[in-house]
Write a protein that holds these residues in place. Structure first.
Motif, PDB file in Angstrom:
ATOM      1  N   VAL A 219       0.879  -1.174   0.000  1.00 41.86           N
ATOM      2  CA  VAL A 219       0.000   0.000   0.000  1.00 41.86           C
ATOM      3  C   VAL A 219       0.912   1.218   0.000  1.00 41.86           C
ATOM      4  O   VAL A 219       1.868   1.273   0.783  1.00 41.86           O
ATOM      5  N   GLU A 220       0.645   2.185  -0.871  1.00 46.45           N
ATOM      6  CA  GLU A 220       1.474   3.395  -0.927  1.00 46.45           C
ATOM      7  C   GLU A 220       1.460   4.079   0.446  1.00 46.45           C
ATOM      8  O   GLU A 220       0.400   4.275   1.043  1.00 46.45           O
ATOM      9  N   VAL A 221       2.645   4.405   0.951  1.00 48.32           N
ATOM     10  CA  VAL A 221       2.698   5.047   2.268  1.00 48.32           C
ATOM     11  C   VAL A 221       2.476   6.547   2.075  1.00 48.32           C
ATOM     12  O   VAL A 221       3.406   7.338   1.893  1.00 48.32           O
ATOM     13  N   SER A 222       1.220   6.931   2.073  1.00 44.15           N
ATOM     14  CA  SER A 222       0.823   8.336   1.915  1.00 44.15           C
ATOM     15  C   SER A 222      -0.668   8.399   2.218  1.00 44.15           C
ATOM     16  O   SER A 222      -1.328   7.354   2.372  1.00 44.15           O
ATOM     17  N   SER A 223      -1.199   9.606   2.241  1.00 40.67           N
ATOM     18  CA  SER A 223      -2.651   9.742   2.436  1.00 40.67           C
ATOM     19  C   SER A 223      -3.403   9.113   1.277  1.00 40.67           C
ATOM     20  O   SER A 223      -4.537   8.658   1.441  1.00 40.67           O
ATOM     21  N   VAL A 224      -2.772   9.064   0.104  1.00 43.40           N
ATOM     22  CA  VAL A 224      -3.409   8.408  -1.046  1.00 43.40           C
ATOM     23  C   VAL A 224      -3.567   6.916  -0.763  1.00 43.40           C
ATOM     24  O   VAL A 224      -4.632   6.329  -1.004  1.00 43.40           O
ATOM     25  N   GLY A 225      -2.535   6.300  -0.190  1.00 44.29           N
ATOM     26  CA  GLY A 225      -2.603   4.886   0.175  1.00 44.29           C
ATOM     27  C   GLY A 225      -3.706   4.642   1.199  1.00 44.29           C
ATOM     28  O   GLY A 225      -4.453   3.662   1.105  1.00 44.29           O
ATOM     29  N   VAL A 226      -3.830   5.549   2.163  1.00 48.13           N
ATOM     30  CA  VAL A 226      -4.882   5.411   3.189  1.00 48.13           C
ATOM     31  C   VAL A 226      -6.250   5.499   2.513  1.00 48.13           C
ATOM     32  O   VAL A 226      -7.137   4.665   2.748  1.00 48.13           O
ATOM     33  N   ALA A 227      -6.407   6.483   1.629  1.00 48.18           N
ATOM     34  CA  ALA A 227      -7.693   6.656   0.927  1.00 48.18           C
ATOM     35  C   ALA A 227      -8.017   5.407   0.109  1.00 48.18           C
ATOM     36  O   ALA A 227      -9.173   4.979   0.047  1.00 48.18           O
ATOM     37  N   GLN A 228      -6.994   4.817  -0.507  1.00 52.84           N
ATOM     38  CA  GLN A 228      -7.249   3.607  -1.307  1.00 52.84           C
ATOM     39  C   GLN A 228      -7.768   2.455  -0.440  1.00 52.84           C
ATOM     40  O   GLN A 228      -8.640   1.708  -0.855  1.00 52.84           O
ATOM     41  N   LEU A 229      -7.220   2.366   0.783  1.00 46.96           N
ATOM     42  CA  LEU A 229      -7.676   1.287   1.679  1.00 46.96           C
ATOM     43  C   LEU A 229      -9.148   1.441   2.060  1.00 46.96           C
ATOM     44  O   LEU A 229      -9.822   0.468   2.350  1.00 46.96           O
ATOM     45  N   TYR A 230      -9.606   2.704   2.098  1.00 48.53           N
ATOM     46  CA  TYR A 230     -10.977   2.967   2.564  1.00 48.53           C
ATOM     47  C   TYR A 230     -11.910   3.380   1.420  1.00 48.53           C
ATOM     48  O   TYR A 230     -13.035   3.808   1.668  1.00 48.53           O
ATOM     49  N   LYS A 231     -11.435   3.282   0.175  1.00 47.87           N
ATOM     50  CA  LYS A 231     -12.136   3.990  -0.912  1.00 47.87           C
ATOM     51  C   LYS A 231     -13.568   3.533  -1.158  1.00 47.87           C
ATOM     52  O   LYS A 231     -14.392   4.317  -1.600  1.00 47.87           O
ATOM     53  N   ASP A 232     -13.890   2.273  -0.821  1.00 51.54           N
ATOM     54  CA  ASP A 232     -15.255   1.810  -1.090  1.00 51.54           C
ATOM     55  C   ASP A 232     -16.304   2.438  -0.171  1.00 51.54           C
ATOM     56  O   ASP A 232     -17.489   2.359  -0.451  1.00 51.54           O
ATOM     57  N   PHE A 233     -15.882   3.060   0.926  1.00 55.95           N
ATOM     58  CA  PHE A 233     -16.894   3.643   1.830  1.00 55.95           C
ATOM     59  C   PHE A 233     -16.564   5.067   2.274  1.00 55.95           C
ATOM     60  O   PHE A 233     -17.368   5.716   2.921  1.00 55.95           O
ATOM     61  N   LEU A 234     -15.376   5.564   1.914  1.00 58.47           N
ATOM     62  CA  LEU A 234     -14.929   6.850   2.475  1.00 58.47           C
ATOM     63  C   LEU A 234     -15.578   8.042   1.754  1.00 58.47           C
ATOM     64  O   LEU A 234     -15.604   8.089   0.532  1.00 58.47           O
ATOM     65  N   ASP A 235     -16.085   9.001   2.542  1.00 55.68           N
ATOM     66  CA  ASP A 235     -16.699  10.188   1.946  1.00 55.68           C
ATOM     67  C   ASP A 235     -15.808  11.409   2.054  1.00 55.68           C
ATOM     68  O   ASP A 235     -15.920  12.328   1.251  1.00 55.68           O
ATOM     69  N   ASN A 236     -14.958  11.446   3.065  1.00 55.86           N
ATOM     70  CA  ASN A 236     -14.177  12.661   3.293  1.00 55.86           C
ATOM     71  C   ASN A 236     -12.859  12.271   3.962  1.00 55.86           C
ATOM     72  O   ASN A 236     -12.860  11.559   4.972  1.00 55.86           O
ATOM     73  N   ILE A 237     -11.743  12.690   3.384  1.00 60.41           N
ATOM     74  CA  ILE A 237     -10.461  12.418   4.053  1.00 60.41           C
ATOM     75  C   ILE A 237      -9.866  13.729   4.532  1.00 60.41           C
ATOM     76  O   ILE A 237      -9.847  14.724   3.799  1.00 60.41           O
ATOM     77  N   VAL A 238      -9.444  13.719   5.783  1.00 64.29           N
ATOM     78  CA  VAL A 238      -8.813  14.910   6.353  1.00 64.29           C
ATOM     79  C   VAL A 238      -7.308  14.697   6.293  1.00 64.29           C
ATOM     80  O   VAL A 238      -6.788  13.736   6.872  1.00 64.29           O
ATOM     81  N   ILE A 239      -6.629  15.587   5.569  1.00 64.05           N
ATOM     82  CA  ILE A 239      -5.171  15.448   5.433  1.00 64.05           C
ATOM     83  C   ILE A 239      -4.479  16.696   5.958  1.00 64.05           C
ATOM     84  O   ILE A 239      -5.102  17.744   6.130  1.00 64.05           O
ATOM     85  N   ASP A 240      -3.197  16.562   6.178  1.00 62.54           N
ATOM     86  CA  ASP A 240      -2.441  17.675   6.736  1.00 62.54           C
ATOM     87  C   ASP A 240      -2.122  18.721   5.653  1.00 62.54           C
ATOM     88  O   ASP A 240      -1.963  18.390   4.478  1.00 62.54           O
ATOM     89  N   ASP A 241      -1.994  19.966   6.121  1.00 62.45           N
ATOM     90  CA  ASP A 241      -1.600  21.075   5.224  1.00 62.45           C
ATOM     91  C   ASP A 241      -0.383  20.706   4.371  1.00 62.45           C
ATOM     92  O   ASP A 241      -0.299  21.084   3.212  1.00 62.45           O
TER      93      ASP A 241
END
Ligand code: GDP
Length: 282
Positions: A219-241
Motif C-alpha cells: 500500500v502506498e505510504v501516503s494519504s493516497v494509500g490510506v484513501a485507497q484502503l478505505y475507498k469503497d466507503f470513504l466520503d471525506n479524508i482529512v489530510i495535513d496542510d
C-alpha cells in the motif's frame, strides 16, 4: 449519534487482547475508557495518570517479572474486566465499566472473540506485542495477519444508525483493518457518512509502525494509500496542510478532501481538529 472507529491510539497501547499476570489486557478498550473518563495517562496514552506500581514492583521482587508495566488502579480495572468477562462476555464487561466510570457514550469492543494479530517478519512470525515491545518494531515486515472473528452483536446497527462514522488517525493495517474485516462492517459503512483523518503525513506515519505495515502490504505510504484502503466507503479524508499537493489525486478517490493542520501537539490543536471533523459531517 456519531460512531468513532478506533484501534490503538499509540503504539504501546496496541498490546491488545491478551492475558498478562492472569488479567485480561484489552489495552485499547481501556485507553478509550480512561480517555473518556479523563483518567488516561496522556504521556503514554496507556494506563491511568498518576497511578502507582506497588503490585508491579512486588511481582518483580518475588520473581514474576511483567512484560507490561501495569499500574495499580489500571490493574484493578483489568481484574474487574477479567471477572466480568468470564461471567458476561467482553461487551457487557465494557458496558458495566463504562457506566462505573461515568461514561455516557457506548464503548463497544469489535468482537467477543479473541482477535490475534501476527506480524510476519524476516526473523519469523511474531505476536504483535513481541514485534512492538521486544523487537521495538525493528524487524523487516513481510506480512500482517489477523484472525477472522465475528462482530459484536449490535455493531452493524450502531454504524447504520449513526449520523456519521469517524476514523481518527489510526493505524490502517493493525487498528482499522481488523474492524473492517468483520462481516457486514464495510457494507454498513458504505451507507453511512465516513470521515477519516490520515495518520500519514508525506510518506511517513506520524508515529508508530503504520508505514512498515503499509509497505509490506504494497500500500502506498501516503494519504493516497490510506484513501485507497478505505475507498469503497470513504466520503471525506482529512489530510495535513503539508500534503495539500495531494488534493487533486485524492479527489479521484474520495468525494471530499479536507486540508488542515492534523498534528495534535497541543490541546488547542486537538480541539481544532475535532471541530473540523465535526464540521465535515453534513
Ligand atoms: P500505532 O500505529 O501502533 O501507533 O497504532 P494506532 O492505531 O494508535 O495509530 C495511530 C496512528 O496515528 C499512527 O499511524 C500515527 O502515524 C498517527 N498519529 C499519531 N499522532 C498523530 C497526529 O497528531 N496527527 C496525525 N495526523 N496522525 C497521528
Amino acid at each position: 449519534m456519531i460512531t468513532v472507529l478506533s484501534g490503538g491510539t499509540g503504539t504501546p497501547k496496541s498490546l491488545e487482547n491478551d492475558y498478562f499476570s492472569g488479567v485480561y489486557v484489552s489495552a485499547d478498550i481501556d485507553t478509550v475508557l480512561y480517555t473518556m473518563a479523563d483518567m488516561i495517562n496522556d504521556e503514554l496514552w496507556y494506563g491511568v495518570k498518576d497511578d502507582t506500581f506497588i503490585t508491579h514492583e512486588r511481582l518483580e521482587e518475588i520473581g514474576c517479572p511483567e512484560l507490561l508495566r501495569i499500574g495499580d488502579i489500571d490493574r484493578a480495572t483489568k481484574i474487574q474486566k477479567t471477572q466480568l468477562m468470564e461471567r458476561h462476555g467482553l461487551k457487557r464487561a465494557c458496558e458495566i465499566q463504562a457506566k462505573n466510570m461515568g461514561i455516557e457514550s457506548k464503548v463497544i469492543p469489535m468482537s467477543e472473540e479473541y482477535s490475534d494479530i501476527k506480524i510476519v517478519t524476516d526473523i519469523g512470525e511474531l505476536e504483535f506485542h513481541d514485534f512492538l515491545i521486544k523487537h521495538q518494531s525493528q524487524p523487516k515486515v513481510l506480512d500482517v495477519k489477523f484472525s477472522k472473528v465475528s462482530p459484536t452483536e449490535g455493531i452493524i446497527e450502531t454504524i447504520r444508525n449513526s449520523r456519521a462514522v469517524i476514523i481518527g488517525p489510526s493505524n490502517p493495517i493493525t487498528s482499522i483493518s481488523p474492524i473492517l474485516s468483520l462481516e457486514g462492517v464495510r457494507e454498513a459503512l458504505k451507507d453511512t457518512y465516513v470521515v477519516a483523518v490520515s495518520p500519514i503525513i508525506g510518506s511517513n506515519a506520524v508515529s508508530g509502525p503504520a508505514s512498515k505495515f503499509m509497505e509490506a502490504l504494497n500500500v502506498e505510504v501516503s494519504s493516497v494509500g490510506v484513501a485507497q484502503l478505505y475507498k469503497d466507503f470513504l466520503d471525506n479524508i482529512v489530510i495535513d496542510d503539508k500534503d495539500s499537493s495531494l488534493n487533486s489525486q485524492l479527489k479521484q478517490i474520495v468525494n471530499k478532501v479536507t486540508i488542515t493542520n492534523t498534528i495534535m501537539n497541543s490541546l488547542d490543536a486537538k480541539k481544532n481538529l475535532a471541530q473540523i471533523i465535526i464540521d465535515c459531517i453534513p
